[in-house]
Scaffold this motif. Structure first.
Motif, PDB file in Angstrom:
ATOM      1  N   UNK A 119      38.720   1.287  21.649  1.00 31.82           N
ATOM      2  CA  UNK A 119      39.088   1.522  23.049  1.00 31.82           C
ATOM      3  C   UNK A 119      39.720   0.260  23.619  1.00 31.82           C
ATOM      4  N   UNK A 120      40.853   0.413  24.291  1.00 33.39           N
ATOM      5  CA  UNK A 120      41.460  -0.750  24.958  1.00 33.39           C
ATOM      6  C   UNK A 120      41.296  -0.609  26.470  1.00 33.39           C
ATOM      7  N   UNK A 121      40.233   0.055  26.861  1.00 35.82           N
ATOM      8  CA  UNK A 121      39.955   0.314  28.281  1.00 35.82           C
ATOM      9  C   UNK A 121      38.457   0.528  28.438  1.00 35.82           C
ATOM     10  N   UNK A 122      38.013   0.611  29.678  1.00 35.13           N
ATOM     11  CA  UNK A 122      36.615   0.950  29.967  1.00 35.13           C
ATOM     12  C   UNK A 122      36.335   2.386  29.517  1.00 35.13           C
ATOM     13  N   UNK A 123      35.199   2.646  28.864  1.00 39.29           N
ATOM     14  CA  UNK A 123      34.881   4.034  28.486  1.00 39.29           C
ATOM     15  C   UNK A 123      34.779   4.939  29.713  1.00 39.29           C
ATOM     16  N   UNK A 124      35.072   6.213  29.538  1.00 39.88           N
ATOM     17  CA  UNK A 124      34.816   7.185  30.599  1.00 39.88           C
ATOM     18  C   UNK A 124      33.299   7.382  30.699  1.00 39.88           C
ATOM     19  N   UNK A 125      32.863   8.078  31.753  1.00 40.21           N
ATOM     20  CA  UNK A 125      31.431   8.357  31.909  1.00 40.21           C
ATOM     21  C   UNK A 125      30.905   9.132  30.703  1.00 40.21           C
ATOM     22  N   UNK A 126      31.692  10.107  30.236  1.00 42.87           N
ATOM     23  CA  UNK A 126      31.286  10.904  29.074  1.00 42.87           C
ATOM     24  C   UNK A 126      31.200  10.062  27.816  1.00 42.87           C
ATOM     25  N   UNK A 127      32.137   9.142  27.654  1.00 43.72           N
ATOM     26  CA  UNK A 127      32.113   8.254  26.482  1.00 43.72           C
ATOM     27  C   UNK A 127      30.914   7.313  26.532  1.00 43.72           C
ATOM     28  N   UNK A 128      30.560   6.849  27.738  1.00 42.31           N
ATOM     29  CA  UNK A 128      29.387   5.979  27.885  1.00 42.31           C
ATOM     30  C   UNK A 128      28.122   6.736  27.478  1.00 42.31           C
ATOM     31  N   UNK A 129      28.050   8.014  27.852  1.00 40.17           N
ATOM     32  CA  UNK A 129      26.886   8.824  27.470  1.00 40.17           C
ATOM     33  C   UNK A 129      26.854   9.054  25.961  1.00 40.17           C
ATOM     34  N   UNK A 130      28.028   9.274  25.377  1.00 48.10           N
ATOM     35  CA  UNK A 130      28.050   9.499  23.920  1.00 48.10           C
ATOM     36  C   UNK A 130      27.713   8.214  23.161  1.00 48.10           C
ATOM     37  N   UNK A 131      28.039   7.061  23.734  1.00 49.94           N
ATOM     38  CA  UNK A 131      27.629   5.786  23.126  1.00 49.94           C
ATOM     39  C   UNK A 131      26.105   5.655  23.145  1.00 49.94           C
ATOM     40  N   UNK A 132      25.499   6.102  24.255  1.00 48.24           N
ATOM     41  CA  UNK A 132      24.037   6.065  24.347  1.00 48.24           C
ATOM     42  C   UNK A 132      23.415   6.987  23.300  1.00 48.24           C
ATOM     43  N   UNK A 133      24.029   8.146  23.084  1.00 51.48           N
ATOM     44  CA  UNK A 133      23.525   9.081  22.067  1.00 51.48           C
ATOM     45  C   UNK A 133      23.640   8.473  20.670  1.00 51.48           C
ATOM     46  N   UNK A 134      24.742   7.754  20.440  1.00 50.09           N
ATOM     47  CA  UNK A 134      24.906   7.056  19.165  1.00 50.09           C
ATOM     48  C   UNK A 134      23.807   6.021  18.982  1.00 50.09           C
ATOM     49  N   UNK A 135      23.569   5.204  20.013  1.00 50.45           N
ATOM     50  CA  UNK A 135      22.539   4.172  19.900  1.00 50.45           C
ATOM     51  C   UNK A 135      21.163   4.795  19.679  1.00 50.45           C
ATOM     52  N   UNK A 136      20.893   5.907  20.367  1.00 47.35           N
ATOM     53  CA  UNK A 136      19.608   6.575  20.198  1.00 47.35           C
ATOM     54  C   UNK A 136      19.430   7.053  18.766  1.00 47.35           C
ATOM     55  N   UNK A 258      22.280   4.504  30.500  1.00 49.95           N
ATOM     56  CA  UNK A 258      20.820   4.458  30.587  1.00 49.95           C
ATOM     57  C   UNK A 258      20.231   5.846  30.799  1.00 49.95           C
ATOM     58  N   UNK A 259      20.889   6.646  31.627  1.00 58.54           N
ATOM     59  CA  UNK A 259      20.429   8.011  31.874  1.00 58.54           C
ATOM     60  C   UNK A 259      20.426   8.820  30.574  1.00 58.54           C
ATOM     61  N   UNK A 260      21.514   8.740  29.816  1.00 59.55           N
ATOM     62  CA  UNK A 260      21.616   9.487  28.554  1.00 59.55           C
ATOM     63  C   UNK A 260      20.626   8.947  27.524  1.00 59.55           C
ATOM     64  N   UNK A 261      20.461   7.629  27.485  1.00 59.06           N
ATOM     65  CA  UNK A 261      19.530   7.021  26.524  1.00 59.06           C
ATOM     66  C   UNK A 261      18.104   7.500  26.794  1.00 59.06           C
ATOM     67  N   UNK A 262      17.735   7.523  28.087  1.00 56.73           N
ATOM     68  CA  UNK A 262      16.381   7.981  28.441  1.00 56.73           C
ATOM     69  C   UNK A 262      16.179   9.443  28.063  1.00 56.73           C
ATOM     70  N   UNK A 263      17.196  10.258  28.323  1.00 50.18           N
ATOM     71  CA  UNK A 263      17.101  11.689  27.975  1.00 50.18           C
ATOM     72  C   UNK A 263      16.904  11.872  26.475  1.00 50.18           C
ATOM     73  N   UNK A 264      17.740  11.173  25.682  1.00 56.31           N
ATOM     74  CA  UNK A 264      17.702  11.340  24.227  1.00 56.31           C
ATOM     75  C   UNK A 264      16.375  10.860  23.633  1.00 56.31           C
ATOM     76  N   UNK A 265      15.853   9.806  24.205  1.00 49.30           N
ATOM     77  CA  UNK A 265      14.586   9.262  23.667  1.00 49.30           C
ATOM     78  C   UNK A 265      13.368   9.802  24.402  1.00 49.30           C
ATOM     79  N   UNK A 266      13.615  10.688  25.372  1.00 55.82           N
ATOM     80  CA  UNK A 266      12.544  11.310  26.155  1.00 55.82           C
ATOM     81  C   UNK A 266      11.646  10.249  26.789  1.00 55.82           C
ATOM     82  N   UNK A 267      12.298   9.271  27.409  1.00 45.82           N
ATOM     83  CA  UNK A 267      11.579   8.219  28.118  1.00 45.82           C
ATOM     84  C   UNK A 267      11.568   8.557  29.604  1.00 45.82           C
ATOM     85  N   UNK A 268      10.399   8.526  30.218  1.00 45.56           N
ATOM     86  CA  UNK A 268      10.336   8.861  31.643  1.00 45.56           C
ATOM     87  C   UNK A 268      11.065   7.814  32.478  1.00 45.56           C
ATOM     88  N   UNK A 269      10.925   6.567  32.080  1.00 44.30           N
ATOM     89  CA  UNK A 269      11.634   5.483  32.781  1.00 44.30           C
ATOM     90  C   UNK A 269      11.764   4.301  31.845  1.00 44.30           C
TER      91      UNK A 269
END
Length: 325
Positions: A119-136, A258-269
């Motif tokens: 990416x030669x730009x800031x990720x979109x909101x959807x891309x940021x969420x998919x990055x969180x899913x990758x990390x999870x 952070x929102x997507x990461x919490x969802x994927x890992x089922x973390x309350x906070x």
């Protein structure tokens, strides 16, 4: 600057020990390691070759092979596309190639090429969420995988934090930063180390992490992020991995991530104070890394005072750095 002729000849000799028919080598660059793309007759089948000059000390081969063992496991156990290793003709993970007549050798590895675009730009909101899913996905695998005996990777722990003022001291000696700025960086490192000792090391909090997942170390292919360059992977807190990625995201994208990461890992906070700790550590680690490159000193002389005011001073006063998560 192009490839050193010796590097290319070493790569060509090493390639003979892998079950791959390379048509040509394309020099990619040199950082800690020298890298080449290995082109084959099939346009869609390419490889990445690394000459691991940074790993020429003791235990280096075992450390490199441990990285490759995790990559092999990720490729086998998950749906992730990763730069999985190609074993040599003797089924080994690495090849040792002679550097010169002195008998010195360098560890050489071959990886399957990961297709995609940086990416030669800031990720979109959807891309940021998919990055969180990758990390999870990486973290979930690390929690479940049993590393084999002898597995050796660096640990991102208090010793690592306390090693960071060393390269930063050089900036003070060269008058790149003021005495006051260095004192602030040093205090920050010691506070991080003290707070790190209070963090709980459990299976859900600590394990193998990529530790460097930013826009140069992932590519997108048809909207799906793929991780590359695991050379800094090691043992650490999963939140440190999150914080390293945060360095390269806008505040809005941090919230999405952070929102997507919490969802994927089922973390309350996620504890905001802990995230602040790891975020400040990630900044300090980045500064220590850049400090070793004289070409970065001019920008560091401007950046460090700004970041001190924005983040470090708040952290030292126990005030919020990132805000709630």
């Amino acid at each position: 600057m192009g490839a050193n002729w010796d590097d290319e000849s070493i790569a060509r000799e090493a390639l003979k020990q892998f079950p791959v028919h390379g048509e040509r080598l394309v020099y990619l660059g040199k950082s800690d390691n020298v890298t080449f793309q290995v082109k084959t007759k099939q346009e869609s089948v390419n490889y990445l070759m690394k000459l691991h000059y940074a790993a020429m000390g003791s235990h280096s081969k075992k450390t490199v092979e441990s990285e490759l063992l995790w990559l092999e496991a990720l490729a086998a156990d998950t749906g992730l596309t990763v730069p999985s290793p190609v074993r040599n003709r003797d089924n080994g993970l690495t090849v040792e190639a002679a550097v010169n007549a002195s008998g010195k050798s360098v560890v050489v590895t071959l990886h399957r090429w990961v297709n995609g675009e940086l990416l030669d730009r800031e990720p979109t909101a959807g891309e940021a969420r998919s990055l969180a899913q990758l990390m999870t996905a990486l973290h979930k695998h690390a929690m479940e995988w049993n590393a084999p005996a002898g597995f050796t990777r660096p640990a991102y722990d208090t010793d690592n934090v306390l090693s960071l003022p060393g390269p930063l001291k050089r900036l003070q000696e060269l008058n790149v930063i003021s005495d006051e700025a260095y004192a602030c960086l040093e205090r920050t490192a010691h506070k991080i180390a003290a707070e790190l000792r209070l963090q709980t090391v459990t299976k859900p909090t600590w394990g193998l992490i990529h530790s460097d997942l930013h826009e140069s170390n992932y590519v997108f292919d048809q909207g799906i992020p793929r991780p590359i360059d695991f050379s800094a992977c090691g043992f650490g807190f999963y939140l440190f991995d999150v914080a390293e990625t945060f360095l390269h995201l806008s505040p809005e994208n941090r919230r999405e991530f952070l929102s997507a990461y919490r969802e994927e890992r089922q973390l309350r906070e996620i504890d905001a104070k802990s995230l602040d700790l790891f975020f400040v550590w990630a900044i300090l680690r980045n500064f220590a890394f850049l400090a070793q490159n004289p070409a970065e000193h001019a920008s560091l002389s401007e950046l460090i005072p700004k970041v001190m005011k924005s983040y470090f001073e708040n952290y030292l006063k126990d005030e919020p750095v990132l805000g709630g998560g």
